[in-house]
Write a protein that holds these residues in place. Sequence first.
Motif, mmCIF file in Angstrom:
data_model
loop_
_atom_site.group_PDB
_atom_site.id
_atom_site.type_symbol
_atom_site.label_atom_id
_atom_site.label_comp_id
_atom_site.label_asym_id
_atom_site.label_seq_id
_atom_site.Cartn_x
_atom_site.Cartn_y
_atom_site.Cartn_z
ATOM 1 N N UNK A 22 0.827 -1.206 0.000
ATOM 2 C CA UNK A 22 0.000 0.000 0.000
ATOM 3 C C UNK A 22 0.861 1.255 0.000
ATOM 4 N N UNK A 23 1.873 1.281 0.843
ATOM 5 C CA UNK A 23 2.761 2.439 0.921
ATOM 6 C C UNK A 23 3.529 2.631 -0.383
ATOM 7 N N UNK A 24 4.058 1.532 -0.941
ATOM 8 C CA UNK A 24 4.808 1.626 -2.195
ATOM 9 C C UNK A 24 3.950 2.134 -3.337
ATOM 10 N N UNK A 25 2.726 1.614 -3.459
ATOM 11 C CA UNK A 25 1.835 2.059 -4.536
ATOM 12 C C UNK A 25 1.428 3.515 -4.338
ATOM 13 N N UNK A 26 1.138 3.898 -3.090
ATOM 14 C CA UNK A 26 0.758 5.294 -2.817
ATOM 15 C C UNK A 26 1.896 6.246 -3.179
ATOM 16 N N UNK A 27 3.106 5.879 -2.822
ATOM 17 C CA UNK A 27 4.257 6.739 -3.139
ATOM 18 C C UNK A 27 4.479 6.786 -4.651
ATOM 19 N N UNK A 28 4.259 5.661 -5.332
ATOM 20 C CA UNK A 28 4.415 5.670 -6.784
ATOM 21 C C UNK A 28 3.350 6.542 -7.458
ATOM 22 N N UNK A 29 2.138 6.534 -6.937
ATOM 23 C CA UNK A 29 1.091 7.402 -7.503
ATOM 24 C C UNK A 29 1.469 8.864 -7.320
ATOM 25 N N UNK A 30 1.960 9.200 -6.126
ATOM 26 C CA UNK A 30 2.426 10.574 -5.886
ATOM 27 C C UNK A 30 3.566 10.905 -6.846
ATOM 28 N N UNK A 31 4.468 9.944 -7.045
ATOM 29 C CA UNK A 31 5.588 10.157 -7.971
ATOM 30 C C UNK A 31 5.119 10.363 -9.397
ATOM 31 N N UNK A 32 4.079 9.622 -9.813
ATOM 32 C CA UNK A 32 3.548 9.804 -11.172
ATOM 33 C C UNK A 32 2.936 11.192 -11.352
ATOM 34 N N UNK A 33 2.228 11.646 -10.317
ATOM 35 C CA UNK A 33 1.642 12.990 -10.376
ATOM 36 C C UNK A 33 2.749 14.031 -10.445
ATOM 37 N N UNK A 34 3.767 13.877 -9.610
ATOM 38 C CA UNK A 34 4.881 14.825 -9.628
ATOM 39 C C UNK A 34 5.687 14.718 -10.918
ATOM 40 N N UNK A 35 5.774 13.499 -11.470
ATOM 41 C CA UNK A 35 6.528 13.313 -12.706
ATOM 42 C C UNK A 35 5.848 14.012 -13.872
ATOM 43 N N UNK A 36 4.535 14.132 -13.815
ATOM 44 C CA UNK A 36 3.819 14.875 -14.845
ATOM 45 C C UNK A 36 4.227 16.346 -14.825
ATOM 46 N N UNK A 37 4.718 16.802 -13.677
ATOM 47 C CA UNK A 37 5.212 18.178 -13.553
ATOM 48 C C UNK A 37 6.736 18.204 -13.623
ATOM 49 N N UNK A 38 7.344 17.098 -14.077
ATOM 50 C CA UNK A 38 8.792 16.962 -14.271
ATOM 51 C C UNK A 38 9.595 17.039 -12.981
ATOM 52 N N UNK A 39 9.067 16.486 -11.887
ATOM 53 C CA UNK A 39 9.856 16.491 -10.653
ATOM 54 C C UNK A 39 9.570 15.293 -9.758
ATOM 55 N N UNK A 40 9.189 14.147 -10.323
ATOM 56 C CA UNK A 40 8.821 13.025 -9.484
ATOM 57 C C UNK A 40 9.663 11.789 -9.644
ATOM 58 N N UNK A 41 10.788 11.874 -10.363
ATOM 59 C CA UNK A 41 11.598 10.690 -10.635
ATOM 60 C C UNK A 41 12.102 10.026 -9.351
ATOM 61 N N UNK A 42 12.585 10.801 -8.401
ATOM 62 C CA UNK A 42 13.100 10.235 -7.149
ATOM 63 C C UNK A 42 11.980 9.621 -6.310
ATOM 64 N N UNK A 43 10.799 10.210 -6.362
ATOM 65 C CA UNK A 43 9.662 9.681 -5.612
ATOM 66 C C UNK A 43 9.223 8.351 -6.213
#
Length: 93
Positions: A22-43
Amino acid sequence: AGRWCYMNMNRMTALTLRIGMTLGIAIMIIGLVLDAMSMGQDVLFAGVLILIASPFLGIIVTTVALISSGDRKWSLVAIILIAIISIGVILSW
C-alpha cells in the motif's frame, strides 16, 4: 500455544506485506503525479524500492516470530534465506 504463534506470525507477515504494498503504490502514484510536472523521478524510485524491499521485510518479521516461538529448524532456514538475499544485494550493488 504453538498453533497460535504460527497464526499470529502469518498475520504479522501478511500485515507487513500489505503495508509495504500500500505504501509503495501510494508513493508511486504521488511520484507519477509529480513526474507529470517533471519532478517526481526520485519519488517513483522510492516507491519501487519500497515494493522491492517489502518481501524482504516480511521475511525478517517471520524470522523474528520463528525465533521467538523457539522453532529452530525454520528459524535457521529463514536466517539462511536472509543471508542469501543480503549477499545477492551486496554483490549486485
